[in-house]
Enzyme design. Structure first.
Site, short mmCIF file in Angstrom:
data_model
loop_
_atom_site.label_atom_id
_atom_site.label_comp_id
_atom_site.label_asym_id
_atom_site.label_seq_id
_atom_site.Cartn_x
_atom_site.Cartn_y
_atom_site.Cartn_z
N GLY A 56 58.72 61.31 25.44
CA GLY A 56 59.30 60.01 25.09
C GLY A 56 59.02 58.90 26.08
O GLY A 56 59.78 57.93 26.16
N SER A 57 57.90 58.99 26.81
CA SER A 57 57.64 57.91 27.78
C SER A 57 57.38 56.58 27.06
O SER A 57 57.78 55.52 27.54
CB SER A 57 56.48 58.27 28.71
N ASN A 58 56.74 56.63 25.90
CA ASN A 58 56.54 55.38 25.14
C ASN A 58 57.87 54.86 24.61
O ASN A 58 58.13 53.66 24.66
CB ASN A 58 55.55 55.60 23.99
N LYS A 77 64.07 69.31 4.83
CA LYS A 77 64.71 68.11 4.24
C LYS A 77 63.79 66.88 4.39
O LYS A 77 63.71 66.04 3.49
CB LYS A 77 66.06 67.85 4.93
N LEU A 133 55.17 64.28 15.76
CA LEU A 133 54.22 65.32 15.34
C LEU A 133 54.04 65.48 13.84
O LEU A 133 52.99 65.93 13.41
CB LEU A 133 54.71 66.67 15.90
N ILE A 173 54.08 61.69 7.94
CA ILE A 173 55.14 60.89 7.32
C ILE A 173 55.08 61.06 5.80
O ILE A 173 54.05 60.83 5.17
CB ILE A 173 54.97 59.40 7.70
N HIS A 202 48.09 56.00 18.64
CA HIS A 202 47.25 57.19 18.78
C HIS A 202 46.49 57.08 20.10
O HIS A 202 45.94 56.01 20.41
CB HIS A 202 46.29 57.31 17.60
C1 GAR Z 1 51.30 59.53 23.35
O1 GAR Z 1 50.16 59.52 24.16
C2 GAR Z 1 50.92 59.18 21.92
O2 GAR Z 1 49.83 58.32 21.80
C3 GAR Z 1 50.57 60.54 21.39
O3 GAR Z 1 51.54 61.39 21.92
C4 GAR Z 1 51.87 60.94 23.24
C5 GAR Z 1 53.38 60.97 23.40
O4 GAR Z 1 53.75 60.71 24.72
N1 GAR Z 1 50.55 60.56 19.96
C6 GAR Z 1 49.68 61.27 19.25
O5 GAR Z 1 48.88 62.02 19.76
C7 GAR Z 1 49.76 61.06 17.73
N2 GAR Z 1 48.66 61.68 17.07
P1 GAR Z 1 55.22 60.26 25.09
O6 GAR Z 1 56.18 61.28 24.44
O7 GAR Z 1 55.29 60.35 26.58
O8 GAR Z 1 55.43 58.89 24.56
#
Ligand code: GAR
Length: 191
Positions: free
Chosen positions: A12-14, A60, A85, A88, A104
């Site tokens: 969840g850093s983003n 669900k 993951l 949708i 992405h």
């Molecule tokens: C991020 O780098 C995001 O771009 C990627 O998962 C990571 C989550 O990091 N998403 C994908 O690969 C989608 N196909 P985070 O949990 O630290 O935000």
């Protein structure tokens, strides 16, 4: 005030950067954090920022109207995927048409699709000897990593890089751009 739900499966850093970005704003607010994993790191950030959470169940999520009612009850205007993951389902695509955004960690259309998540993406880029990688922020449609691109930014891939060092560079790019692009996109549709 536009209300967003962040969907995240991992650390969840983003999500953390998005929460921090909108903490003091008066146009966009993070109203809900949705996760498919009851122990995902992102839930700690939800707690820190006092944002309600919803843990979802796969069966669900994929069936009929899934979690549409819960998201409508929370008055969600936009859905933001941040390391989520699962694909949708059509129910969400229909109810939040052109209101679901994903990030992405590569330059789509390359290195996207099913199973292309996190480290797997960076390893594929390194294995292919790419000289450049980056991030893609895009609308979500019914295919993995496929909808219209909103924004891309690039970074060099050096011969000394491995999947972990590339992941660090990509995360830095994501944290820099994702909250700002989300805000721009939402506000440009609310004018
Ligand atoms: C991020 O780098 C995001 O771009 C990627 O998962 C990571 C989550 O990091 N998403 C994908 O690969 C989608 N196909 P985070 O949990 O630290 O935000």
């Amino acid at each position: 005030m536009k209300r967003i739900a962040i969907f995240a499966s991992g650390a969840g850093s983003n999500a953390q950067k998005i929460l921090a970005h909108f903490k003091t704003g008066n146009k966009v607010e993070v109203a809900l954090i949705v996760s498919n994993k009851p122990n995902a790191g992102v839930l700690n950030f939800a707690k820190e920022y006092s944002v309600p959470t919803l843990i979802i169940d796969r069966e669900k999520f994929l069936k009929g109207d899934g979690y549409v009612a819960e998201l409508q009850a929370a008055k969600i205007d936009w859905i933001i995927l941040a390391g989520f993951l699962w694909k949708i389902p059509v129910s969400l695509l229909n109810h939040w048409e052109k209101r679901i955004i994903n990030i992405h960690p590569a330059l789509l259309p390359k290195y996207g699709g099913k199973g292309m998540y996190g480290e797997a993406v960076h390893q594929a880029v390194i294995t292919a000897n790419e000289k450049e990688s980056g991030i893609t922020i895009h609308y979500v449609d019914e295919q993995y990593d496929h909808g219209a691109t909103i924004f891309q930014a690039t970074c060099p891939v050096l011969p000394t890089d491995n999947a972990a060092s590339l992941a660090n560079k990509i995360h830095a790019l994501e944290h820099l751009h994702y909250p700002v692009i989300i805000e721009k996109e939402i506000l440009s549709h609310s004018a």
